[in-house]
Structures are given as C-alpha cells and as structure tokens.
Design a protein around this motif. Structure first.
Motif, PDB file in Angstrom:
ATOM      1  N   PRO A 120       0.808  -1.227   0.000  1.00 23.67           N
ATOM      2  CA  PRO A 120       0.000   0.000   0.000  1.00 23.67           C
ATOM      3  C   PRO A 120       0.839   1.274   0.000  1.00 23.67           C
ATOM      4  O   PRO A 120       0.496   2.240  -0.688  1.00 23.67           O
ATOM      5  N   GLU A 121       1.925   1.276   0.752  1.00 20.62           N
ATOM      6  CA  GLU A 121       2.749   2.475   0.846  1.00 20.62           C
ATOM      7  C   GLU A 121       3.221   2.937  -0.531  1.00 20.62           C
ATOM      8  O   GLU A 121       3.183   4.130  -0.855  1.00 20.62           O
ATOM      9  N   THR A 122       3.647   1.992  -1.356  1.00 17.41           N
ATOM     10  CA  THR A 122       4.154   2.336  -2.681  1.00 17.41           C
ATOM     11  C   THR A 122       3.045   2.894  -3.566  1.00 17.41           C
ATOM     12  O   THR A 122       3.232   3.907  -4.259  1.00 17.41           O
ATOM     13  N   VAL A 123       1.884   2.245  -3.541  1.00 15.96           N
ATOM     14  CA  VAL A 123       0.771   2.685  -4.379  1.00 15.96           C
ATOM     15  C   VAL A 123       0.264   4.056  -3.944  1.00 15.96           C
ATOM     16  O   VAL A 123       0.038   4.953  -4.767  1.00 15.96           O
ATOM     17  N   ILE A 124       0.069   4.231  -2.651  1.00 20.61           N
ATOM     18  CA  ILE A 124      -0.451   5.503  -2.138  1.00 20.61           C
ATOM     19  C   ILE A 124       0.498   6.648  -2.455  1.00 20.61           C
ATOM     20  O   ILE A 124       0.077   7.733  -2.871  1.00 20.61           O
ATOM     21  N   ASN A 125       1.796   6.411  -2.277  1.00 26.94           N
ATOM     22  CA  ASN A 125       2.773   7.472  -2.577  1.00 26.94           C
ATOM     23  C   ASN A 125       2.792   7.835  -4.063  1.00 26.94           C
ATOM     24  O   ASN A 125       3.026   8.985  -4.425  1.00 26.94           O
ATOM     25  N   ARG A 126       2.528   6.866  -4.921  1.00 31.42           N
ATOM     26  CA  ARG A 126       2.551   7.121  -6.362  1.00 31.42           C
ATOM     27  C   ARG A 126       1.247   7.738  -6.876  1.00 31.42           C
ATOM     28  O   ARG A 126       1.269   8.599  -7.756  1.00 31.42           O
ATOM     29  N   LEU A 127       0.113   7.302  -6.325  1.00 33.66           N
ATOM     30  CA  LEU A 127      -1.175   7.665  -6.912  1.00 33.66           C
ATOM     31  C   LEU A 127      -2.037   8.605  -6.077  1.00 33.66           C
ATOM     32  O   LEU A 127      -2.915   9.273  -6.634  1.00 33.66           O
ATOM     33  N   ILE A 128      -1.806   8.659  -4.766  1.00 29.11           N
ATOM     34  CA  ILE A 128      -2.731   9.426  -3.924  1.00 29.11           C
ATOM     35  C   ILE A 128      -2.045  10.551  -3.153  1.00 29.11           C
ATOM     36  O   ILE A 128      -2.460  11.709  -3.213  1.00 29.11           O
ATOM     37  N   ASP A 129      -0.999  10.211  -2.407  1.00 24.91           N
ATOM     38  CA  ASP A 129      -0.367  11.195  -1.514  1.00 24.91           C
ATOM     39  C   ASP A 129       1.107  10.846  -1.363  1.00 24.91           C
ATOM     40  O   ASP A 129       1.457   9.862  -0.706  1.00 24.91           O
ATOM     41  N   SER A 130       1.964  11.643  -1.949  1.00 22.89           N
ATOM     42  CA  SER A 130       3.401  11.336  -1.951  1.00 22.89           C
ATOM     43  C   SER A 130       4.025  11.438  -0.568  1.00 22.89           C
ATOM     44  O   SER A 130       5.122  10.913  -0.339  1.00 22.89           O
ATOM     45  N   ARG A 131       3.357  12.085   0.376  1.00 17.91           N
ATOM     46  CA  ARG A 131       3.914  12.265   1.720  1.00 17.91           C
ATOM     47  C   ARG A 131       3.345  11.285   2.746  1.00 17.91           C
ATOM     48  O   ARG A 131       3.781  11.275   3.904  1.00 17.91           O
ATOM     49  N   TRP A 132       2.385  10.490   2.335  1.00 15.84           N
ATOM     50  CA  TRP A 132       1.744   9.575   3.287  1.00 15.84           C
ATOM     51  C   TRP A 132       2.715   8.491   3.746  1.00 15.84           C
ATOM     52  O   TRP A 132       3.489   7.958   2.943  1.00 15.84           O
ATOM     53  N   GLN A 133       2.649   8.178   5.031  1.00 15.00           N
ATOM     54  CA  GLN A 133       3.440   7.083   5.591  1.00 15.00           C
ATOM     55  C   GLN A 133       2.544   6.199   6.447  1.00 15.00           C
ATOM     56  O   GLN A 133       1.658   6.698   7.154  1.00 15.00           O
ATOM     57  N   PRO A 134       2.748   4.903   6.413  1.00 14.41           N
ATOM     58  CA  PRO A 134       1.962   4.024   7.268  1.00 14.41           C
ATOM     59  C   PRO A 134       2.397   4.169   8.727  1.00 14.41           C
ATOM     60  O   PRO A 134       3.524   4.589   9.008  1.00 14.41           O
ATOM     61  N   LEU A 135       1.513   3.820   9.645  1.00 12.79           N
ATOM     62  CA  LEU A 135       1.861   3.873  11.067  1.00 12.79           C
ATOM     63  C   LEU A 135       3.011   2.914  11.357  1.00 12.79           C
ATOM     64  O   LEU A 135       3.950   3.249  12.074  1.00 12.79           O
TER      65      LEU A 135
END
Length: 433
Positions: free
Chosen positions: A317-332
């Motif tokens: 998920p981290e890779t997909v979210i950073n590429r498609l949704i939010d480049s700054r998002w990090q998992p807990l």
C-alpha cells in the motif's frame, strides 16, 4: 536415598517436599531462545524454523509418557531415534531446548550461560549431580539427532539460490522506505514442512488485480488503507503497535539509521502458548507437546504464506499511495521487506489460534504479557481466535496490508490450522482439557 539424605542435611532433619515441578522452568527456557533470536534479528520465517527444532527433541523425549505420541508418527522425515537411557526424561527435555538452540542459532553460544543457570537452579531444587549429568548426556544426544534432521530440510541451500529481483510491472512489490531492503526469504517455499503436505497445499484465493482506475476494486482497497491511516483512533493505534512484531524496524534521523529489535510474529505466539499452558496448570509433558506443535504449525504456516507472497508478489500500500494518492503519506507501521499478499500475521496467527483452540477450547481467556518487554501493557483476550482476529486487522490499521490480504490470509491460516488439528487427532494427540 541420596536425595533423602541431601534434603535432611539442607533442612536440619526436616524432609522437604519434592522439588518444584519443572513446568516452572519451561516458559523462561523457551523465552531464552526467543531472546537470542531477537538479538540476532532473525527474520520471521527463519524464527519459526528454529522454534520447531528447539522443541522437537524435547517433544520426542516426553513422548511415550502421559500418553504423548511420538512426533515420528506425523512429522515428515522424522524417525523415532534410538537413544541410550535418558534417566529423568523431563530434565533431559528441558535441557534439550537450550542445547538445540545453542547448536542451531547463529548466536547460540549465548545459551551456554542459560544452560549453566538452569543446572544451578535445578541443583538448588534438590536434583543430584548424577541425575543432571544423565539428563545433559541424553539432551545432547537428542539435540544432535535433531540437527541431523535440520540439515536435510533445504535451509542450507537458500544462500546458493539466485538473488531475488523484483518483477517488472506496476502492480508488483518493490522495496520500501526507509531501508529499501531486499525481499526476505524469497525461496522459503523450498523448506520442507513438518505437518502439511506441501507449500502449495493451501493456496489462497487470488488477490484483487492491480489497477490505477479510481473506480476499480483495487483502488478502493488502497483508499481504505489510506483513509484508515489518516483517521486512526487511539485504540487502533495501540492495536497496530501491539501486534507490530517487526524485527526489521529502522528509525532514521538525517543520515543515521537506528535499528530496533522486536519479537517476531511467531515468537509472540510461542509466548502466548507458554502463557496458556502455565495459566491452565498443564503438566510438563503436555506443555512440551503443545509448544512443539505450536512451533510446527507456525513453521508450516510461514512456508504456505511465503509461497503465495512470492507467487503473487503484490505491491505494498505504501508504494501505491505514494505514487497515486499522496506522496507524503506514511503508514503507522514500517512496511516489512517482502511482498504484500497474503498477510503473514493473518495466516500464522489464525493457524496457531486453531491449534491452541483445539487444545484449550474456544472460551479460554488469557492475559498476554509478551509486549511488556517492549514497554507495552498486558492485554486480555477472550479466546485465541479473538487474539488472532485482532492481530490480522492490526495490519490494516498499521497501513501495511489491504483488506483482501488480511481476510484471505485468515482463510488460508484457518484451512491450514484445521488440517493440522485433524492430522494430529488421527495420530493420537488429545486436547489439554
């Protein structure tokens, strides 16, 4: 007679009761093995393998007593060894756990001190030098036979296999920050299982196909992980942290990287099994059997799960979210260094819970203190299945798994656990109650 004279001498003529039951030494002995694995940062699949061998010799030594069947009846490639007289078989079994760990673990030499401490404690409890010497000899003999079995399970060939390279394509796993570590144990499916028939016996349902389409099922799964991560309650944060069990955790500060050593998922469940046997007042022989079979079930569950992980090699998920949704998002939680599908904790926790439910029942409430070592409080669970369900969903809260990897992983673990229980029942293994 010598024991009686020794007791009389120590007590001024008053006869003491028999030495304390050896059950009191079992949990700290197994945990000593765990602590060495934490020190060595042993990865989760490998940890389950080490546990299975450390307990196997002890299991064989108690077999034939208190109606405990020999593991030779159901463990693949394990044949009942011929041993010299063991004397006190329970003493031998206890020492065998440490001795096997000493021989098989990378830093096994650290267990020499634990062996010395155990013998010193047993002397204080009234066991004679003759008894202890005979037990040590029997334990060493059994440990060597276990190591001979371990040498044939393909583990030694892992380092000779081709280096793993991530598959090319948008939907495949790729190393994640902060360490960008290579995939852990990509060839683990080649390790010989102990109880199941093969690594591919419990192939789960296929994962939801990767898609960048915002109306797709995969994108919905990804949005769920993202949304959970941004709206975590304190309870969900705690649950995710409680079941983190990531031996690879790295904290970065500037150019510095600091590793944090934690217990593995299998180590957490081994301690739960130890706690349960102690809480229920199970005999030494039955406790050894339960711990050994828990270790074997964990081992086979990891083999089954890792077979799927590197088959589907699904992106995190981290890779997909950073590429498609939010480049700054990090998992807990820090994303572990291997493919996403299926969720390892979901598979192994569910499988272990099914085995322990067979032994103790579905209403066995217990208090888990495993994470106290890592400054987290004790946690009360109404059953093993409840604990496994929480461990599974914790991976969504932690931001490291999609829901289908969790739910299909639970199904995979359940099927494996039920198979193991049925196999053990057919070979004379009975519940603890």
């Amino acid at each position: 007679m010598k024991r009686l004279l020794l007791l009389l001498a120590l007590t001024g003529g008053t006869v003491l009761a028999r030495p304390p039951k050896l059950e009191t030494h079992l949990q700290p002995t197994v945990f000593a093995v765990t602590m060495v694995m934490i020190h060595d940062v042993v990865n989760p699949p490998a940890a389950s393998r080490f546990y299975s061998y450390c307990l196997l010799g002890a299991h064989e030594l108690v077999s034939g007593h208190s109606a405990i069947p020999s593991p030779a009846a159901f463990v693949r490639e394990f044949h009942k060894p011929e041993l010299n007289r063991t004397g006190n078989y329970q003493l031998a079994a206890l020492y065998c756990i440490l001795e096997t760990g000493r021989l098989i673990l990378p830093s096994g030499y650290m267990l020499e001190e634990e062996e010395a401490k155990l013998l010193a404690a047993l002397r204080k409890e009234g066991y004679t030098e003759k008894e202890l010497k005979a037990a040590v000899v029997a334990a060493e003999e059994m440990a060597k036979k276990v190591l001979a079995l371990a040498a044939t399970d393909e583990y030694s060939r892992l380092s000779t296999r081709l280096r793993y390279r991530p598959l090319k394509g948008e939907g495949y796993w790729y190393p994640t920050p902060p360490g960008y570590m290579e995939g852990i144990e990509p060839h683990w499916k080649t390790i010989r299982p102990m109880l199941i028939d093969s690594c591919s016996q419990f192939i789960p349902r296929p994962p939801v196909p990767f898609s960048k389409d915002t109306t797709s099922a995969f994108y919905a799964l990804t949005r769920e992980v993202y949304s959970e991560g941004r709206n975590l309650t304190e309870e969900k944060r705690f649950i995710a942290s409680y079941w983190d069990c990531n031996p690879f955790a790295i904290n970065t500060s500037g150019h510095m990287s600091i590793g944090f050593k934690k217990i593995s998922p299998g180590g957490h469940w081994m301690n739960i099994a130890s706690l349960a046997t102690a809480q229920a007042g199970i005999s030494f022989d039955k406790s050894v059997e339960i711990l050994s079979l828990t270790a074997m079930t964990l081992r086979d569950a990891f083999i089954s799960c890792w077979d799927e992980k590197y088959r589907s090699s699904r992106i995190r998920p981290e890779t997909v979210i950073n590429r498609l949704i939010d480049s700054r998002w990090q998992p807990l939680l820090q994303t572990p260094p291997f493919p996403e599908y299926t969720s390892g904790h979901s598979v192994i926790s569910t499988a272990a819970a099914e085995l322990l439910t067979f032994f103790f029942g579905d209403r066995f409430a217990f208090t888990d203190n495993t994470e106290v070592l890592f400054e987290l409080p004790e946690r009360r669970f109404s059953s093993f299945r409840a604990a496994a369900a929480e461990a599974a969903i914790s991976r969504l809260y932690g931001g490291i798994h999609y829901r289908d990897a969790i739910e299909n992983g639970q199904e995979q673990g359940y099927r494996l656990g039920q198979f193991v229980v049925e196999k053990l029942q057919k070979n004379g293994v009975r519940p603890a109650r």
